[in-house]
Scaffold this motif. Structure first.
Motif, mmCIF file in Angstrom:
data_model
loop_
_atom_site.group_PDB
_atom_site.id
_atom_site.type_symbol
_atom_site.label_atom_id
_atom_site.label_comp_id
_atom_site.label_asym_id
_atom_site.label_seq_id
_atom_site.Cartn_x
_atom_site.Cartn_y
_atom_site.Cartn_z
ATOM 1 N N GLU A 127 0.829 -1.207 0.000
ATOM 2 C CA GLU A 127 0.000 0.000 0.000
ATOM 3 C C GLU A 127 0.863 1.257 0.000
ATOM 4 N N GLU A 128 1.909 1.270 0.820
ATOM 5 C CA GLU A 128 2.814 2.429 0.862
ATOM 6 C C GLU A 128 3.518 2.634 -0.470
ATOM 7 N N VAL A 129 3.967 1.557 -1.064
ATOM 8 C CA VAL A 129 4.718 1.654 -2.321
ATOM 9 C C VAL A 129 3.823 2.147 -3.454
ATOM 10 N N LEU A 130 2.642 1.565 -3.590
ATOM 11 C CA LEU A 130 1.777 1.922 -4.715
ATOM 12 C C LEU A 130 0.958 3.187 -4.478
ATOM 13 N N SER A 131 0.928 3.681 -3.255
ATOM 14 C CA SER A 131 0.151 4.896 -2.986
ATOM 15 C C SER A 131 0.749 6.111 -3.681
ATOM 16 N N SER A 132 2.043 6.059 -3.983
ATOM 17 C CA SER A 132 2.679 7.192 -4.652
ATOM 18 C C SER A 132 2.489 7.149 -6.174
ATOM 19 N N ALA A 133 1.933 6.068 -6.678
ATOM 20 C CA ALA A 133 1.686 5.939 -8.116
ATOM 21 C C ALA A 133 0.227 6.289 -8.417
ATOM 22 N N ASP A 134 -0.008 6.788 -9.611
ATOM 23 C CA ASP A 134 -1.378 7.038 -10.048
ATOM 24 C C ASP A 134 -2.107 5.704 -10.192
ATOM 25 N N GLU A 135 -3.437 5.753 -10.166
ATOM 26 C CA GLU A 135 -4.240 4.548 -10.385
ATOM 27 C C GLU A 135 -3.862 3.967 -11.744
ATOM 28 N N LYS A 136 -3.492 2.704 -11.744
ATOM 29 C CA LYS A 136 -3.061 2.033 -12.969
ATOM 30 C C LYS A 136 -3.778 0.708 -13.119
ATOM 31 N N THR A 137 -3.810 0.245 -14.342
ATOM 32 C CA THR A 137 -4.268 -1.105 -14.634
ATOM 33 C C THR A 137 -3.076 -1.868 -15.180
ATOM 34 N N TYR A 138 -2.818 -3.022 -14.604
ATOM 35 C CA TYR A 138 -1.690 -3.863 -15.006
ATOM 36 C C TYR A 138 -2.209 -5.066 -15.772
ATOM 37 N N ASP A 139 -1.520 -5.393 -16.868
ATOM 38 C CA ASP A 139 -1.918 -6.526 -17.696
ATOM 39 C C ASP A 139 -1.134 -7.800 -17.411
ATOM 40 N N SER A 140 -0.104 -7.700 -16.566
ATOM 41 C CA SER A 140 0.704 -8.883 -16.271
ATOM 42 C C SER A 140 1.451 -8.712 -14.954
ATOM 43 N N ALA A 141 1.947 -9.826 -14.436
ATOM 44 C CA ALA A 141 2.757 -9.793 -13.214
ATOM 45 C C ALA A 141 4.027 -8.989 -13.444
ATOM 46 N N ASP A 142 4.613 -9.096 -14.632
ATOM 47 C CA ASP A 142 5.834 -8.337 -14.936
ATOM 48 C C ASP A 142 5.596 -6.831 -14.856
ATOM 49 N N GLU A 143 4.434 -6.374 -15.289
ATOM 50 C CA GLU A 143 4.128 -4.939 -15.205
ATOM 51 C C GLU A 143 4.050 -4.485 -13.755
ATOM 52 N N VAL A 144 3.446 -5.306 -12.896
ATOM 53 C CA VAL A 144 3.355 -4.960 -11.478
ATOM 54 C C VAL A 144 4.750 -4.940 -10.869
ATOM 55 N N ARG A 145 5.533 -5.990 -11.133
ATOM 56 C CA ARG A 145 6.902 -6.052 -10.603
ATOM 57 C C ARG A 145 7.697 -4.817 -10.999
ATOM 58 N N ASP A 146 7.634 -4.489 -12.274
ATOM 59 C CA ASP A 146 8.400 -3.355 -12.787
ATOM 60 C C ASP A 146 7.999 -2.065 -12.081
ATOM 61 N N ASP A 147 6.705 -1.844 -11.923
ATOM 62 C CA ASP A 147 6.229 -0.621 -11.300
ATOM 63 C C ASP A 147 6.623 -0.563 -9.823
ATOM 64 N N VAL A 148 6.444 -1.653 -9.104
ATOM 65 C CA VAL A 148 6.803 -1.682 -7.684
ATOM 66 C C VAL A 148 8.303 -1.458 -7.507
ATOM 67 N N LEU A 149 9.115 -2.140 -8.309
ATOM 68 C CA LEU A 149 10.560 -1.970 -8.202
ATOM 69 C C LEU A 149 10.987 -0.551 -8.571
ATOM 70 N N ASN A 150 10.342 0.038 -9.566
ATOM 71 C CA ASN A 150 10.651 1.427 -9.920
ATOM 72 C C ASN A 150 10.298 2.374 -8.781
ATOM 73 N N GLN A 151 9.161 2.156 -8.139
ATOM 74 C CA GLN A 151 8.774 2.990 -6.993
ATOM 75 C C GLN A 151 9.783 2.858 -5.861
ATOM 76 N N LEU A 152 10.244 1.646 -5.609
ATOM 77 C CA LEU A 152 11.236 1.425 -4.558
ATOM 78 C C LEU A 152 12.545 2.136 -4.880
ATOM 79 N N ASN A 153 12.929 2.119 -6.150
ATOM 80 C CA ASN A 153 14.177 2.779 -6.548
ATOM 81 C C ASN A 153 14.073 4.294 -6.416
ATOM 82 N N ARG A 154 12.923 4.872 -6.677
ATOM 83 C CA ARG A 154 12.730 6.312 -6.535
ATOM 84 C C ARG A 154 12.916 6.757 -5.094
ATOM 85 N N GLU A 155 12.529 5.882 -4.182
ATOM 86 C CA GLU A 155 12.594 6.232 -2.766
ATOM 87 C C GLU A 155 13.970 5.985 -2.174
#
Length: 84
Positions: A55-83
């Protein structure tokens, strides 16, 4: 020996996403970030600053729709790297 894993999968398996990474494969896609946070809000992932909930990680991202597990992984890892 050839490794067919993507860099995102390698990072996820390296421990940053922990158990959450396994749960991503069990989902039916597409899935929204709101659905992820409501379902997996208690799952924690590793960041440079320690552990954070999904919840903390994805709260900083806009509402998104993911089409695959890889898309979720990529977004979560990118959010972690920004922080980090």
């Amino acid at each position: 020996m050839s490794d067919d894993r993507s860099p995102v999968e390698e990072r996820a398996e390296g421990g940053e996403l922990g158990e959450f990474d396994e749960r991503l494969e069990e989902l039916d896609y597409p899935v929204t970030s709101n659905e992820l946070t409501s379902t997996y809000d208690d799952h924690e992932v590793e960041s440079m600053g320690g552990t954070q909930s999904i919840e903390e990680v994805l709260s900083s991202a806009d509402e998104k729709t993911y089409d695959s597990a890889d898309e979720v992984r990529d977004d979560v890892l990118n959010q972690l790297n920004r922080e980090g």
